[in-house]
Design an enzyme around this catalytic site. Structure first.
Site, PDB file in Angstrom:
ATOM      1  N   GLY A   8      89.552  69.610 -44.018  1.00 19.92           N
ATOM      2  CA  GLY A   8      89.398  68.531 -43.045  1.00 19.92           C
ATOM      3  C   GLY A   8      90.063  67.247 -43.495  1.00 19.92           C
ATOM      4  O   GLY A   8      89.660  66.150 -43.099  1.00 19.92           O
ATOM      5  N   SER A  10      92.949  65.928 -42.864  1.00 17.63           N
ATOM      6  CA  SER A  10      93.987  65.323 -42.036  1.00 17.63           C
ATOM      7  C   SER A  10      93.526  64.066 -41.319  1.00 17.63           C
ATOM      8  O   SER A  10      94.350  63.304 -40.817  1.00 17.63           O
ATOM      9  CB  SER A  10      94.505  66.335 -41.012  1.00 17.63           C
ATOM     10  OG  SER A  10      93.455  66.756 -40.154  1.00 17.63           O
ATOM     11  N   GLY A  12      89.752  61.241 -40.483  1.00 16.84           N
ATOM     12  CA  GLY A  12      88.342  60.921 -40.615  1.00 16.84           C
ATOM     13  C   GLY A  12      87.828  60.909 -42.034  1.00 16.84           C
ATOM     14  O   GLY A  12      88.499  60.479 -42.975  1.00 16.84           O
ATOM     15  N   SER A 128      77.359  68.854 -44.594  1.00 13.25           N
ATOM     16  CA  SER A 128      76.519  69.319 -43.503  1.00 13.25           C
ATOM     17  C   SER A 128      76.239  68.146 -42.574  1.00 13.25           C
ATOM     18  O   SER A 128      77.148  67.410 -42.200  1.00 13.25           O
ATOM     19  CB  SER A 128      75.232  69.921 -44.076  1.00 13.25           C
ATOM     20  OG  SER A 128      74.384  70.387 -43.061  1.00 13.25           O
ATOM     21  N   TYR A 142      75.923  73.693 -32.447  1.00 15.06           N
ATOM     22  CA  TYR A 142      76.270  72.839 -33.586  1.00 15.06           C
ATOM     23  C   TYR A 142      75.132  72.827 -34.599  1.00 15.06           C
ATOM     24  O   TYR A 142      75.358  72.997 -35.807  1.00 15.06           O
ATOM     25  CB  TYR A 142      76.572  71.419 -33.111  1.00 15.06           C
ATOM     26  CG  TYR A 142      76.851  70.469 -34.249  1.00 15.06           C
ATOM     27  CD1 TYR A 142      77.965  70.639 -35.057  1.00 15.06           C
ATOM     28  CD2 TYR A 142      75.998  69.409 -34.528  1.00 15.06           C
ATOM     29  CE1 TYR A 142      78.226  69.785 -36.116  1.00 15.06           C
ATOM     30  CE2 TYR A 142      76.250  68.547 -35.585  1.00 15.06           C
ATOM     31  CZ  TYR A 142      77.360  68.736 -36.370  1.00 15.06           C
ATOM     32  OH  TYR A 142      77.610  67.888 -37.423  1.00 15.06           O
ATOM     33  N   LYS A 146      75.001  74.167 -38.653  1.00 10.73           N
ATOM     34  CA  LYS A 146      74.593  73.354 -39.797  1.00 10.73           C
ATOM     35  C   LYS A 146      73.322  73.903 -40.446  1.00 10.73           C
ATOM     36  O   LYS A 146      73.175  73.851 -41.674  1.00 10.73           O
ATOM     37  CB  LYS A 146      74.399  71.896 -39.369  1.00 10.73           C
ATOM     38  CG  LYS A 146      75.697  71.219 -38.953  1.00 10.73           C
ATOM     39  CD  LYS A 146      76.765  71.283 -40.058  1.00 10.73           C
ATOM     40  CE  LYS A 146      78.029  70.535 -39.701  1.00 10.73           C
ATOM     41  NZ  LYS A 146      79.057  70.620 -40.755  1.00 10.73           N
TER      42      LYS A 146
END
Length: 271
Positions: A8, A10, A12, A128, A142, A146
């Site tokens: 992740g 790329s 944020g 998480s 979602y 988690k």
């Protein structure tokens, strides 16, 4: 020097965490499906990764090992929110949610563990959410992803501690990124016109309220906590962040289920 693979990366939180780790002197490999943005992060080596493809997962790990010789820390930061009623969310979308948020992370864990066991050390950080502690309407898949990641992390921690490997979780509440916009797009796609339309409208209104911004953590604060979880000598099993995060978890545990349901309905403005 510590070698870290973070997914992740790329955008944020993942991008900020990757940059912080590189600034601190770690050898950092940032993974994502699209790597052009990662190339702009100083000190971060981009690695192509599709979490729904087992071959891509194995290739990403092999690439890091070939270049660095080892992976000391794996940070599973990639993920998204599939929102919509349980009834209306297609099983195709549900499967994709679990593939990205759960199975892709586990695939990476399985790929890095042999090397960590051989080295007699390692760290796995799974990002998480408070959504892994309690559930609310319209976010069932979602939350399921988690909850699963939390359970797998707890089991894994007990399995790999004998090999000198730590497993820790980071649990943000609301974070000021475009994650919520994307989640509301998914909600609109699934449940804007059916029997749950009024609930979907209430949830979109809730997240559009500017006053909610006061409850959002900054991406930099969450990234800094991820770095701490990755590098501190004796990590805690869980790191929570966000105003009222611990209180929310306590209420979900202490209140009767229907009382917590009512509290959730009131929070989001459901009838």
């Amino acid at each position: 020097m510590t070698t870290i693979l973070i997914t992740g990366a790329s955008s944020g939180i993942g991008a900020r965490a990757a940059a912080l780790l590189a600034q601190g002197g770690a050898t950092v490999f940032g993974a994502a499906r699209t790597t052009s943005a990662i190339s702009e992060l100083e000190g971060v080596t981009p690695v192509p990764l599709d979490l729904t493809d087992e071959r891509s997962i194995r290739a990403a790990v092999d690439t890091v090992v070939e270049q660095a010789g080892t992976i000391d820390v794996l940070i599973n930061c990639a993920g998204y929110g599939e929102f919509g009623s349980v009834e209306e969310t297609s099983l195709t979308d549900a499967r994709h949610q679990l593939e990205v948020n759960v199975l892709g992370s586990v695939g990476l864990i399985q790929a890095v563990l042999p090397g960590m066991r051989e080295a007699g050390r390692g760290r796995i950080v799974n990002v998480s959410s408070l959504a892994g502690e309690f559930a609310s309407p319209l976010g069932g898949w979602y939350h399921a992803s988690k909850f699963a990641l939390e359970a797998l992390s707890d089991s894994l921690r007990g399995e790999v501690s004998q090999f000198g490997i730590d497993v820790t979780l980071v649990q943000p509440s609301y974070v000021a990124t475009d994650w919520h916009d994307q989640a509301m797009e998914r909600l609109t796609s699934a449940s804007s016109d059916g029997p749950y339309a009024s609930m979907a409208t209430a949830m979109r209104t809730y997240f559009a309220n500017p006053a909610l911004a006061k409850q959002f953590s900054s991406p930099d604060a969450v990234a800094a906590l991820i770095v701490k979880a990755a590098l501190t000598r004796r990590p805690r099993t869980r790191y929570r962040i966000g105003p009222g995060a611990n209180i929310a978890v306590a209420l979900s545990t202490l209140l009767p289920d229907r009382a917590f349901d009512a509290l959730t309905r009131k929070q989001f403005g459901y009838a």
